[in-house]
Design an enzyme around this catalytic site. Structure first.
Site, PDB file in Angstrom:
ATOM      1  N   GLU A 437     -20.185 -48.226 -27.963  1.00  0.00           N
ATOM      2  CA  GLU A 437     -20.238 -49.009 -29.201  1.00  0.00           C
ATOM      3  C   GLU A 437     -19.202 -48.517 -30.221  1.00  0.00           C
ATOM      4  OE1 GLU A 437     -21.693 -51.908 -28.928  1.00  0.00           O
ATOM      5  OE2 GLU A 437     -20.451 -51.900 -30.718  1.00  0.00           O
TER       6      GLU A 437
HETATM    7  C1  LIG Z   1     -22.882 -46.018 -20.269  1.00  0.00           C
HETATM    8  C2  LIG Z   1     -21.916 -46.919 -20.935  1.00  0.00           C
HETATM    9  C3  LIG Z   1     -22.340 -48.163 -21.397  1.00  0.00           C
HETATM   10  C4  LIG Z   1     -21.430 -49.039 -21.980  1.00  0.00           C
HETATM   11  N1  LIG Z   1     -21.838 -50.309 -22.344  1.00  0.00           N
HETATM   12  C5  LIG Z   1     -20.897 -51.223 -22.687  1.00  0.00           C
HETATM   13  C6  LIG Z   1     -21.239 -52.610 -22.850  1.00  0.00           C
HETATM   14  O1  LIG Z   1     -22.397 -52.995 -22.721  1.00  0.00           O
HETATM   15  N2  LIG Z   1     -20.252 -53.491 -23.142  1.00  0.00           N
HETATM   16  C7  LIG Z   1     -18.951 -53.104 -23.281  1.00  0.00           C
HETATM   17  O2  LIG Z   1     -18.117 -53.952 -23.544  1.00  0.00           O
HETATM   18  N3  LIG Z   1     -18.596 -51.796 -23.165  1.00  0.00           N
HETATM   19  C8  LIG Z   1     -19.529 -50.859 -22.857  1.00  0.00           C
HETATM   20  N4  LIG Z   1     -19.171 -49.549 -22.687  1.00  0.00           N
HETATM   21  C9  LIG Z   1     -17.801 -49.152 -22.928  1.00  0.00           C
HETATM   22  C10 LIG Z   1     -17.626 -48.270 -24.162  1.00  0.00           C
HETATM   23  O3  LIG Z   1     -17.847 -49.010 -25.326  1.00  0.00           O
HETATM   24  C11 LIG Z   1     -16.247 -47.630 -24.065  1.00  0.00           C
HETATM   25  O4  LIG Z   1     -16.351 -46.632 -23.071  1.00  0.00           O
HETATM   26  C12 LIG Z   1     -15.758 -47.061 -25.359  1.00  0.00           C
HETATM   27  O5  LIG Z   1     -15.490 -48.089 -26.266  1.00  0.00           O
HETATM   28  C13 LIG Z   1     -14.518 -46.204 -25.199  1.00  0.00           C
HETATM   29  O6  LIG Z   1     -13.549 -46.821 -24.423  1.00  0.00           O
HETATM   30  P1  LIG Z   1     -12.898 -46.009 -23.222  1.00  0.00           P
HETATM   31  O7  LIG Z   1     -13.993 -45.470 -22.389  1.00  0.00           O
HETATM   32  O8  LIG Z   1     -11.885 -46.836 -22.574  1.00  0.00           O
HETATM   33  O9  LIG Z   1     -12.211 -44.751 -23.920  1.00  0.00           O
HETATM   34  P2  LIG Z   1     -10.724 -44.743 -24.539  1.00  0.00           P
HETATM   35  O10 LIG Z   1     -10.534 -45.907 -25.424  1.00  0.00           O
HETATM   36  O11 LIG Z   1      -9.745 -44.500 -23.465  1.00  0.00           O
HETATM   37  O12 LIG Z   1     -10.827 -43.448 -25.450  1.00  0.00           O
HETATM   38  C14 LIG Z   1     -10.707 -42.114 -24.943  1.00  0.00           C
HETATM   39  C15 LIG Z   1     -10.666 -41.159 -26.140  1.00  0.00           C
HETATM   40  O13 LIG Z   1      -9.560 -41.472 -26.987  1.00  0.00           O
HETATM   41  C16 LIG Z   1      -9.989 -41.728 -28.325  1.00  0.00           C
HETATM   42  N5  LIG Z   1      -9.259 -42.850 -28.907  1.00  0.00           N
HETATM   43  C17 LIG Z   1      -8.838 -43.965 -28.279  1.00  0.00           C
HETATM   44  N6  LIG Z   1      -8.239 -44.774 -29.162  1.00  0.00           N
HETATM   45  C18 LIG Z   1      -8.283 -44.175 -30.369  1.00  0.00           C
HETATM   46  C19 LIG Z   1      -7.851 -44.523 -31.683  1.00  0.00           C
HETATM   47  N7  LIG Z   1      -7.278 -45.686 -31.939  1.00  0.00           N
HETATM   48  N8  LIG Z   1      -8.081 -43.637 -32.690  1.00  0.00           N
HETATM   49  C20 LIG Z   1      -8.684 -42.462 -32.448  1.00  0.00           C
HETATM   50  N9  LIG Z   1      -9.114 -42.082 -31.225  1.00  0.00           N
HETATM   51  C21 LIG Z   1      -8.930 -42.929 -30.205  1.00  0.00           C
HETATM   52  C22 LIG Z   1     -11.464 -42.088 -28.200  1.00  0.00           C
HETATM   53  O14 LIG Z   1     -12.165 -41.779 -29.384  1.00  0.00           O
HETATM   54  C23 LIG Z   1     -11.907 -41.238 -27.030  1.00  0.00           C
HETATM   55  O15 LIG Z   1     -12.221 -39.952 -27.493  1.00  0.00           O
HETATM   56  C24 LIG Z   1     -20.079 -48.633 -22.151  1.00  0.00           C
HETATM   57  C25 LIG Z   1     -19.674 -47.381 -21.708  1.00  0.00           C
HETATM   58  C26 LIG Z   1     -20.548 -46.544 -21.084  1.00  0.00           C
HETATM   59  C27 LIG Z   1     -20.044 -45.222 -20.562  1.00  0.00           C
END
Ligand SMILES: Cc1cc2nc3c(=O)[nH]c(=O)nc-3n(C[C@H](O)[C@H](O)[C@H](O)COP(=O)(O)OP(=O)(O)OC[C@H]3O[C@@H](n4cnc5c(N)ncnc54)[C@H](O)[C@@H]3O)c2cc1C
Length: 592
Positions: A437
């Site tokens: 989220e």
């Molecule tokens: C169990 C689980 C349930 C989920 N449920 C849903 C769901 O129902 N629907 C859905 O759509 N998604 C869902 N997600 C996805 C979740 O919202 C994303 O994992 C999350 O938004 C982070 O994206 P990412 O994993 O690609 O990490 P990335 O975006 O690759 O981020 C990796 C790291 O880099 C940092 N980072 C990246 N960009 C920035 C920035 N601009 N500024 C500062 N820091 C940054 C992040 O804070 C993080 O620490 C779920 C994920 C999990 C693991």
């Protein structure tokens, strides 16, 4: 493993004295509802959470979920829980009566959600996302879509999901590539979404996916994203689920915690394209999805409080039961609760939980006024306040839950680290909360950039000013320790705010390097301030607060003032450190 006893006294206290339910009930939309009716609803909700949902928490963790044939198998016990949840009307507590909702204040739904989330956090994601989707559809969908889908979602007959994330598009939603092609009065959707919570299951007759996708020829970036409603089963002429749509869960993730919640890879359009319906305007989908996300962010912050409460209840029971060593004043070998260091840990858990509840219920009360306030000015003011507090509730409550659930393990000693007590499950379950989220890095950026710098600090200054005025009038000697600590915390928060306003314009690195510590500073201080406000109100002779409750609230606020609020100074110092310090080692130098 202990059962769950909903802390109904504190919940009722927060609703009445911090959220101001009596004022909320004067709003026209709630005419005829009495506070006593709401208290009855909460009592029933507490029983349901305690007796029906909570006993399924461990089984859900152990069974997990898997793709089986054309569907996803979820823990067996959840089917009966969800059937009763829907039949008893718990899904629709805060829903709009025009679409078969109960129409009770949103703050009451927030409290019933707390209890469901504490009882079983993995299960709670199913009703949570369903009501978040209802919120988005009510705000943005056409009358026709609302007439067809909304009542079924609000009542829980049909479930709903949120589909944003793709392998290359996590935090960066501008990178979404899921495609939508116009096909008469509907669209064909194709693409892969990952990590979709409760993406498939058989607990509801239909699942309504809200999906972000890009129309052919749409502008690049977030201005070219649209939102679609994609049902798992297309509706037949009678409006009932019929033919299966072209959308499937292709796998379920193996993960650290929330094993009872299926986290699915969703494939849209493997054949002719999944049929979807546009929600709102073309290319305005992200704004529409933000309605759902903001609602979910308050819900995930609440999950931080909820999992902490469950970990606390478990640790408290263990500390009363486990006998180790001798303590001055206790005859024989003593239960570990008598050791001062164990008491410190229990108080750290309890004080942070009550601070989270105080802050999040104060924030959630704004939802009712933002939607139903008597005039535009009141509605806008409530919306501004809610917008400011939402990233703090999400970010700070979930960060705090990491420490609280970890303390829960520590109090159990070795029995916490092994799985059989259940302390480890809470720690594992909590770990997702700062990630999904919007990671907490994104919450911190939203708070610092959009919410504070975006209005030149006006709303945050207003919050600090109101709290100063409140505490200036509360000069009782018994309160002096807690209140002094709050004033010191408010000083740190103001210093941080002024530093940010002074530096962000001239140093492009300042907001980014400060944002996390600034969010934590704000959460630590505001959580403590609303907890202390509760202590003042609980000891002011209110007729519905018993003396023992008031004394304990004051002791908890005093502990927070002594042990947690001093962290404000460290967060302020870190946020105000020279931004160049964080960035001093160039990215290339991190390469091995
Ligand atoms: C169990 C689980 C349930 C989920 N449920 C849903 C769901 O129902 N629907 C859905 O759509 N998604 C869902 N997600 C996805 C979740 O919202 C994303 O994992 C999350 O938004 C982070 O994206 P990412 O994993 O690609 O990490 P990335 O975006 O690759 O981020 C990796 C790291 O880099 C940092 N980072 C990246 N960009 C920035 C920035 N601009 N500024 C500062 N820091 C940054 C992040 O804070 C993080 O620490 C779920 C994920 C999990 C693991």
């Amino acid at each position: 493993m202990t059962s769950y006893n909903p802390p109904i006294d504190d919940i009722n206290f927060c609703i009445r004295h911090l959220a101001g339910i009596d004022d909320i009930l004067t709003l026209e939309s709630y005419a005829g509802i009495e506070r006593s009716d709401l208290e009855q609803v909460l009592d029933e909700s507490a029983k349901f959470a305690r007796d029906v949902i909570a006993p399924t928490n461990v089984a859900g963790d152990q069974q997990g979920c898997a793709v089986e044939g054309d569907t996803v198998r979820v823990p067996a016990e959840f089917a009966d829980v969800h059937r009763q949840f829907v039949e008893n009307g718990w899904q629709s507590v805060g829903g709009n009566p025009a679409y078969d909702g109960m129409g009770l204040p949103a703050i009451v739904a927030y409290a019933t959600n707390e209890m469901v989330e504490t009882a079983n956090i993995a299960y709670s994601l199913l009703p949570m996302l369903t009501s978040d989707a209802a919120e988005a559809l009510e705000a943005h969908a056409s009358d026709e879509l609302k007439a067809t889908y909304l009542a079924k979602i609000i009542t829980g007959q049909w479930a709903a999901t949120m589909n944003l994330t793709e392998p290359q598009a996590g935090s960066d939603l501008a990178a979404i590539t899921t495609r939508a092609v116009s096909d008469g009065d509907r669209y064909r959707i194709s693409g892969t979404k990952i990590y979709i919570t409760w993406g498939d299951h058989e607990l509801a007759e239909n699942i309504i996916h809200l999906v972000l996708a890009r129309l052919d020829g749409a502008p690049e970036g977030v201005r070219g994203i649209s939102m679609f409603l994609v049902p798992k089963f297309l509706l037949g002429p009678n409006g009932e689920p019929g033919e299966r749509n072209d959308v499937r869960a292709t796998s379920v993730e193996h993960k650290l915690g929330i094993h009872g919640s299926p986290t699915c890879v969703m494939s849209f359009g493997d054949n002719d394209g999944a049929i979807g319906y546009l929600v709102g305007e073309e290319n305005r989908g992200l704004a529409a999805m933000f309605t759902m996300m903001n609602h979910a962010r308050m819900g995930v912050g609440l999950q931080g409080l909820a999992v902490s409460e469950r970990a606390y209840q478990l640790a408290r029971a263990y500390a009363l039961d486990r006998v180790q060593g001798r303590v001055y004043g206790v005859e024989g070998r003593a239960p570990i609760i008598h050791h001062a260091d164990v008491r410190r840990m229990l108080m750290l858990m309890r004080a942070q939980i009550e601070a989270m509840r105080a802050l999040s219920y104060t924030a959630a009360a704004e939802v009712d006024v933002a939607h139903h306030g008597s005039d535009e000015t009141a509605r806008e003011a409530a919306d501004r306040r809610l917008s400011l507090l939402t990233p703090i509730v999400k970010g700070w409550c979930t960060e705090s839950s990491e420490q609280v659930t970890s303390l829960g393990i520590q109090i159990h000693g070795g029995m916490g680290y092994v799985e059989e007590t259940g302390a480890a499950q809470h720690y594992r379950d909590a770990r997702i909360l700062p990630i999904y989220e919007g990671t907490n890095g994104i919450q911190a950026a939203d708070f610092t950039g959009r919410k504070v710098l975006g209005d030149e600090g006006r709303e945050l200054r207003a919050v600090v000013g109101e709290l100063r005025d409140f505490f200036a009038a509360a000069n009782d000697a018994a309160l002096s320790g807690a209140v002094k600590a709050v004033f010191a915390g408010l000083d740190e928060l103001e210093k941080g705010l002024e530093w940010l306003l002074g530096n962000a314009a001239t140093d492009p690195l300042a907001a980014g390097t400060a944002s996390y510590n600034f969010m934590m500073l704000a959460g630590t201080v505001l959580g403590g301030a609303y907890l202390a406000k509760g202590a003042v109100l609980a000891t002011s002779g209110a007729s519905d607060v018993d003396e023992a409750f008031g004394k304990e609230k004051l002791a908890t606020a005093a502990f927070y003032g002594a042990h947690v609020l001093p962290r404000a100074h460290a967060f302020a110092a870190a946020m105000m450190a020279d931004p160049a310090v964080t960035m001093a080692i160039p990215a290339e130098s991190f390469q091995a």
